[in-house]
Design an enzyme around this catalytic site. Structure first.
Site, PDB file in Angstrom:
ATOM      1  N   ASP A 145      11.790 -11.223   8.276  1.00 10.68           N
ATOM      2  CA  ASP A 145      10.680 -10.272   8.246  1.00 10.68           C
ATOM      3  C   ASP A 145      10.519  -9.408   9.491  1.00 10.68           C
ATOM      4  OD1 ASP A 145       8.504  -9.014   7.055  1.00 10.68           O
ATOM      5  OD2 ASP A 145       7.075 -10.420   7.890  1.00 10.68           O
ATOM      6  N   CYS A 199      14.439  -2.549 -14.251  1.00 12.02           N
ATOM      7  CA  CYS A 199      13.049  -2.130 -14.488  1.00 12.02           C
ATOM      8  C   CYS A 199      12.920  -1.307 -15.774  1.00 12.02           C
ATOM      9  CB  CYS A 199      12.520  -1.300 -13.321  1.00 12.02           C
ATOM     10  SG  CYS A 199      12.184  -2.266 -11.842  1.00 12.02           S
ATOM     11  N   CYS A 202       9.650   0.393 -17.665  1.00 11.66           N
ATOM     12  CA  CYS A 202       8.420  -0.331 -17.285  1.00 11.66           C
ATOM     13  C   CYS A 202       7.783   0.307 -16.058  1.00 11.66           C
ATOM     14  CB  CYS A 202       8.755  -1.792 -16.978  1.00 11.66           C
ATOM     15  SG  CYS A 202       7.338  -2.772 -16.429  1.00 11.66           S
ATOM     16  N   CYS A 225      -1.846   1.203   0.810  1.00 10.89           N
ATOM     17  CA  CYS A 225      -1.617  -0.151   0.285  1.00 10.89           C
ATOM     18  C   CYS A 225      -2.634  -1.124   0.898  1.00 10.89           C
ATOM     19  CB  CYS A 225      -0.185  -0.574   0.634  1.00 10.89           C
ATOM     20  SG  CYS A 225       0.208  -2.256   0.169  1.00 10.89           S
ATOM     21  N   CYS A 252      -2.404  -8.137  -0.816  1.00 13.00           N
ATOM     22  CA  CYS A 252      -2.694  -7.801  -2.216  1.00 13.00           C
ATOM     23  C   CYS A 252      -1.466  -8.191  -3.027  1.00 13.00           C
ATOM     24  CB  CYS A 252      -2.956  -6.301  -2.332  1.00 13.00           C
ATOM     25  SG  CYS A 252      -3.270  -5.753  -4.026  1.00 13.00           S
ATOM     26  N   CYS A 255       0.643  -5.565  -7.581  1.00 14.25           N
ATOM     27  CA  CYS A 255       1.902  -4.985  -8.086  1.00 14.25           C
ATOM     28  C   CYS A 255       2.907  -6.088  -8.418  1.00 14.25           C
ATOM     29  CB  CYS A 255       2.477  -3.951  -7.114  1.00 14.25           C
ATOM     30  SG  CYS A 255       2.904  -4.568  -5.477  1.00 14.25           S
ATOM     31  N   CYS A 259       4.410  -7.808 -12.667  1.00 15.57           N
ATOM     32  CA  CYS A 259       5.832  -7.686 -13.023  1.00 15.57           C
ATOM     33  C   CYS A 259       6.204  -8.617 -14.195  1.00 15.57           C
ATOM     34  CB  CYS A 259       6.680  -8.020 -11.798  1.00 15.57           C
ATOM     35  SG  CYS A 259       8.452  -7.988 -12.121  1.00 15.57           S
TER      36      CYS A 259
HETATM   37  C1  B12 Z   1       6.819  -2.927   6.590  1.00 11.95           C
HETATM   38  C2  B12 Z   1       6.624  -4.003   5.552  1.00 11.95           C
HETATM   39  C3  B12 Z   1       5.491  -3.949   4.749  1.00 11.95           C
HETATM   40  C4  B12 Z   1       4.569  -2.740   4.724  1.00 11.95           C
HETATM   41  C5  B12 Z   1       5.272  -1.593   3.969  1.00 11.95           C
HETATM   42  C6  B12 Z   1       5.800  -2.039   2.592  1.00 11.95           C
HETATM   43  C7  B12 Z   1       7.137  -1.482   2.189  1.00 11.95           C
HETATM   44  N1  B12 Z   1       7.362  -1.539   0.887  1.00 11.95           N
HETATM   45  O1  B12 Z   1       7.931  -1.052   3.013  1.00 11.95           O
HETATM   46  C8  B12 Z   1       3.294  -3.321   4.052  1.00 11.95           C
HETATM   47  C9  B12 Z   1       2.345  -3.824   5.117  1.00 11.95           C
HETATM   48  C10 B12 Z   1       2.546  -2.376   3.131  1.00 11.95           C
HETATM   49  C11 B12 Z   1       3.888  -4.519   3.312  1.00 11.95           C
HETATM   50  C12 B12 Z   1       3.289  -5.089   2.209  1.00 11.95           C
HETATM   51  C13 B12 Z   1       3.812  -6.164   1.519  1.00 11.95           C
HETATM   52  N2  B12 Z   1       4.857  -6.907   1.881  1.00 11.95           N
HETATM   53 CO1  B12 Z   1       6.048  -6.442   3.337  1.00 11.95          CO
HETATM   54  N3  B12 Z   1       7.393  -6.043   4.615  1.00 11.95           N
HETATM   55  C14 B12 Z   1       7.577  -5.041   5.404  1.00 11.95           C
HETATM   56  C15 B12 Z   1       8.904  -5.197   6.178  1.00 11.95           C
HETATM   57  C16 B12 Z   1       8.573  -5.751   7.574  1.00 11.95           C
HETATM   58  C17 B12 Z   1       9.756  -3.932   6.307  1.00 11.95           C
HETATM   59  C18 B12 Z   1       9.972  -3.167   4.993  1.00 11.95           C
HETATM   60  C19 B12 Z   1      10.636  -1.822   5.225  1.00 11.95           C
HETATM   61  O2  B12 Z   1      11.673  -1.730   5.844  1.00 11.95           O
HETATM   62  N4  B12 Z   1      10.000  -0.757   4.746  1.00 11.95           N
HETATM   63  C20 B12 Z   1      10.503   0.587   4.907  1.00 11.95           C
HETATM   64  C21 B12 Z   1      10.841   1.186   3.589  1.00 11.95           C
HETATM   65  C22 B12 Z   1      11.401   2.613   3.763  1.00 11.95           C
HETATM   66  O3  B12 Z   1      11.849   0.392   3.057  1.00 11.95           O
HETATM   67  P1  B12 Z   1      11.913  -0.035   1.534  1.00 11.95           P
HETATM   68  O4  B12 Z   1      10.586  -0.460   1.023  1.00 11.95           O
HETATM   69  O5  B12 Z   1      13.063  -0.941   1.389  1.00 11.95           O
HETATM   70  O6  B12 Z   1      12.164   1.426   0.963  1.00 11.95           O
HETATM   71  C23 B12 Z   1      13.101   1.605   0.058  1.00 11.95           C
HETATM   72  C24 B12 Z   1      12.599   2.359  -1.145  1.00 11.95           C
HETATM   73  O7  B12 Z   1      11.727   3.367  -0.749  1.00 11.95           O
HETATM   74  C25 B12 Z   1      13.919   2.784  -1.613  1.00 11.95           C
HETATM   75  N5  B12 Z   1      13.940   3.999  -2.371  1.00 11.95           N
HETATM   76  C26 B12 Z   1      13.494   5.225  -2.127  1.00 11.95           C
HETATM   77  N6  B12 Z   1      13.764   6.037  -3.130  1.00 11.95           N
HETATM   78  C27 B12 Z   1      14.402   5.289  -4.044  1.00 11.95           C
HETATM   79  C28 B12 Z   1      14.920   5.620  -5.275  1.00 11.95           C
HETATM   80  C29 B12 Z   1      15.562   4.617  -6.012  1.00 11.95           C
HETATM   81  C30 B12 Z   1      16.095   4.955  -7.333  1.00 11.95           C
HETATM   82  C31 B12 Z   1      15.694   3.283  -5.508  1.00 11.95           C
HETATM   83  C32 B12 Z   1      16.367   2.188  -6.266  1.00 11.95           C
HETATM   84  C33 B12 Z   1      15.162   2.968  -4.259  1.00 11.95           C
HETATM   85  C34 B12 Z   1      14.536   3.994  -3.556  1.00 11.95           C
HETATM   86  O8  B12 Z   1      14.812   2.955  -0.565  1.00 11.95           O
HETATM   87  C35 B12 Z   1      14.214   2.491   0.606  1.00 11.95           C
HETATM   88  C36 B12 Z   1      15.263   1.778   1.416  1.00 11.95           C
HETATM   89  O9  B12 Z   1      15.821   0.724   0.689  1.00 11.95           O
HETATM   90  C37 B12 Z   1       9.639  -6.265   5.270  1.00 11.95           C
HETATM   91  C38 B12 Z   1      10.552  -7.232   6.013  1.00 11.95           C
HETATM   92  C39 B12 Z   1      11.860  -6.594   6.379  1.00 11.95           C
HETATM   93  N7  B12 Z   1      12.261  -6.740   7.616  1.00 11.95           N
HETATM   94  O10 B12 Z   1      12.490  -5.974   5.537  1.00 11.95           O
HETATM   95  C40 B12 Z   1       8.468  -7.010   4.586  1.00 11.95           C
HETATM   96  C41 B12 Z   1       8.655  -7.412   3.128  1.00 11.95           C
HETATM   97  C42 B12 Z   1       9.197  -6.218   2.402  1.00 11.95           C
HETATM   98  N8  B12 Z   1       7.299  -7.652   2.668  1.00 11.95           N
HETATM   99  C43 B12 Z   1       7.196  -8.590   1.800  1.00 11.95           C
HETATM  100  C44 B12 Z   1       6.006  -8.931   1.117  1.00 11.95           C
HETATM  101  C45 B12 Z   1       5.979 -10.274   0.390  1.00 11.95           C
HETATM  102  C46 B12 Z   1       4.926  -8.047   1.090  1.00 11.95           C
HETATM  103  C47 B12 Z   1       3.662  -8.127   0.222  1.00 11.95           C
HETATM  104  C48 B12 Z   1       3.906  -8.641  -1.176  1.00 11.95           C
HETATM  105  C49 B12 Z   1       2.605  -9.000   0.946  1.00 11.95           C
HETATM  106  C50 B12 Z   1       1.274  -9.080   0.244  1.00 11.95           C
HETATM  107  N9  B12 Z   1       1.129  -9.911  -0.773  1.00 11.95           N
HETATM  108  O11 B12 Z   1       0.340  -8.421   0.623  1.00 11.95           O
HETATM  109  C51 B12 Z   1       3.219  -6.633   0.219  1.00 11.95           C
HETATM  110  C52 B12 Z   1       3.861  -5.846  -0.935  1.00 11.95           C
HETATM  111  C53 B12 Z   1       3.502  -4.394  -0.966  1.00 11.95           C
HETATM  112  C54 B12 Z   1       4.644  -3.549  -1.534  1.00 11.95           C
HETATM  113  N10 B12 Z   1       4.567  -3.188  -2.796  1.00 11.95           N
HETATM  114  O12 B12 Z   1       5.612  -3.263  -0.802  1.00 11.95           O
HETATM  115  C55 B12 Z   1       8.535  -9.246   1.521  1.00 11.95           C
HETATM  116  C56 B12 Z   1       9.059  -8.760   0.169  1.00 11.95           C
HETATM  117  C57 B12 Z   1       9.957  -9.766  -0.519  1.00 11.95           C
HETATM  118  C58 B12 Z   1      10.609  -9.133  -1.700  1.00 11.95           C
HETATM  119  N11 B12 Z   1      10.724  -9.906  -2.777  1.00 11.95           N
HETATM  120  O13 B12 Z   1      11.017  -8.015  -1.674  1.00 11.95           O
HETATM  121  C59 B12 Z   1       9.396  -8.758   2.768  1.00 11.95           C
HETATM  122  C60 B12 Z   1      10.867  -8.509   2.495  1.00 11.95           C
HETATM  123  C61 B12 Z   1       9.211  -9.848   3.837  1.00 11.95           C
HETATM  124  C62 B12 Z   1      10.058 -11.093   3.563  1.00 11.95           C
HETATM  125  N12 B12 Z   1      10.907 -11.448   4.504  1.00 11.95           N
HETATM  126  O14 B12 Z   1       9.987 -11.740   2.550  1.00 11.95           O
HETATM  127  N13 B12 Z   1       5.086  -4.880   3.840  1.00 11.95           N
END
Ligand code: B12
Length: 384
Positions: A145, A199, A202, A225, A252, A255, A259
């Site tokens: 994380d 997905c 959905c 969020c 929260c 979401c 699923c």
């Molecule tokens: C910052 C962060 C947050 C932030 C931002 C969330 C986010 N989605 O980035 C906040 C505080 C909101 C958050 C919330 C939560 N988080 Co969080 N968070 C992180 C963290 C530290 C970094 C994530 C990151 O790099 N974000 C930056 C964005 C740009 O990256 P991304 O989401 O992967 O973005 C991708 C998409 O946008 C995608 N994309 C864009 N366009 C398109 C188009 C297509 C077609 C596709 C396929 C993809 C795509 O590409 C991007 C790069 O892959 C990770 C841990 C880690 N080191 O990875 C945990 C992590 C993601 N969190 C986690 C959890 C559990 C949560 C919560 C459920 C906690 C809760 N119950 O409140 C919520 C879920 C909210 C949500 N829907 O994301 C888990 C998720 C586990 C999993 N199964 O994926 C992680 C991995 C931690 C862990 N080690 O388990 N989190």
């Protein structure tokens, strides 16, 4: 030795180490363990960049500061040759959204209902890493994380699942309830295939979001969020979004809970991460009375402790304001003289929703003259 013999030896070593690793992962209780390469997420840096450019990370400045290393595992550790991604199922006993129908209760998201998962997973990963390093004679690093690692795209490329429209990793076997962790190593291992997106059409997760935090499928705006706002965001919270929090006080799950793939999580689950009984459906009234020492004791070992008592009580006051329960007003009023401006400000908002107009104005007359904080004064003025 001739070339084919060397190739065979390398292949055998790779297969042996991979098998060993999977056994160790299973022994430590991981549900998934699959392998990918450091160059497997070429699209991630640009996507991270556009997320940051749009300001969707809000005040999480560390995301911007670490973006080079975050976007490319080789920039984090140049010698890494294989990345092992681990998943641990934390599916709850029942749908956490059920608590939303009980306004006197506070909803803490499922992942935070027991010990800090960072500690749980890191401890287990370290066990795997120590044994693997000894066996392989190679270097290892483990991350959960908080390190600048893009765990979701890496997990998708290793085939643990795919990034769903809520952006989190979804697995065919465990739905959306998975924690992720990683082990980077200099060893060469057998690489797994990526999983494809299941997905389809959905959009349950997108529609379930109470604050409309998904500007498009697969993209999140953290600033909207509830998880970000209740955990990461310091200071006052935008008035317009407060009613949508309902009774969610820490994180929260909406979401994730929406699923349809979760139905498999329940079937696959062994009780590994059991929720603390007193965190399943705690009373808002109890949390309104927490001072710093009682907060620390209550949440000792829990991830909730990280946000500190003031931010926590700020969140609880939003839930109180949304509860529609005037019985909570005296406890909110007691917080009008709290040392924290965030707490005082949110106590005003809660009371404006729980009290009749004249009672609220009486409190205002009592407190406004002596209030020095600009934000708190604004809360009083806006409610007039
Ligand atoms: C910052 C962060 C947050 C932030 C931002 C969330 C986010 N989605 O980035 C906040 C505080 C909101 C958050 C919330 C939560 N988080 Co969080 N968070 C992180 C963290 C530290 C970094 C994530 C990151 O790099 N974000 C930056 C964005 C740009 O990256 P991304 O989401 O992967 O973005 C991708 C998409 O946008 C995608 N994309 C864009 N366009 C398109 C188009 C297509 C077609 C596709 C396929 C993809 C795509 O590409 C991007 C790069 O892959 C990770 C841990 C880690 N080191 O990875 C945990 C992590 C993601 N969190 C986690 C959890 C559990 C949560 C919560 C459920 C906690 C809760 N119950 O409140 C919520 C879920 C909210 C949500 N829907 O994301 C888990 C998720 C586990 C999993 N199964 O994926 C992680 C991995 C931690 C862990 N080690 O388990 N989190």
């Amino acid at each position: 030795m001739d070339e084919p013999q060397i190739d065979n030896k390398i292949r055998k070593r790779r297969a042996d180490l991979t098998r060993f690793l999977r056994q160790e992962a299973e022994a430590q209780g991981f549900d998934l363990c699959r392998i990918t390469l450091p160059d497997a997420i070429p699209e991630a840096p640009a996507r991270l960049e556009s997320f940051l450019e749009a300001g969707r990370h809000g005040t999480m400045a560390w995301m911007e500061e670490t973006k080079e290393r975050r976007g490319d595992p080789r920039a984090l550790w140049s010698e890494v040759r294989s990345i092992v991604m681990f998943g641990m199922n934390y599916g709850p006993d029942e749908d956490p959204r059920r608590l939303q129908a009980q306004p006197e209760k506070a909803a803490i998201s499922v992942y935070a209902r027991n010990r800090d998962y960072h500690d749980v997973i890191k401890g287990r990963l370290k066990e795997v890493a120590t044994r693997f390093a000894a066996r392989a004679g190679e270097d290892v690093k483990v991350f959960v994380d908080t390190a600048p690692v893009m765990e979701k795209p890496l997990a998708a490329s290793a085939g643990l699942g795919w990034q769903g429209k809520h952006t989190n990793l979804v697995s065919r076997d465990f739905g959306s309830w998975l924690f992720l962790g990683s082990l980077f190593t200099t060893a060469e291992l057998e690489v797994d295939e990526a999983e494809r997106d299941h997905c389809g059409s959905c959009r349950a997760c997108l529609d379930a979001c109470p604050t409309d935090a998904f500007p498009a499928p697969y993209q999140i705006d953290a600033r909207r969020c509830i998880s970000y706002l209740t955990i990461e965001h310091k200071g006052p919270i935008d008035r317009a979004i407060r009613p949508a929090f309902g009774n969610r006080i820490y994180g929260c799950d909406d979401c994730l809970a929406a699923c349809p793939w979760n139905k498999f999580a329940a079937a696959a689950r062994e009780m590994k991460l059991v929720a603390r009984e007193d965190l399943k459906a705690p009373e808002i009234a109890l949390f309104l009375t927490l001072d710093d020492p009682t907060f620390r004791t209550y949440f000792s070992g829990s991830p909730v402790k990280r946000i500190g008592r003031d931010r926590f009580v700020r969140n609880v006051l939003i839930a109180a304001g949304n509860s529609g329960l005037p019985d909570l007003a005296p406890a909110c009023a007691a917080l009008l003289t709290d040392v924290s401006a965030d707490v005082r400000g949110m106590a005003i908002w809660a009371l404006s929703r729980l009290l009749a107009g004249e009672d609220f104005m009486r409190l205002r007359a009592e407190h406004l003259a002596t209030e020095t904080d600009e934000h708190v004064r604004q809360e009083w003025m806006t409610e007039s």
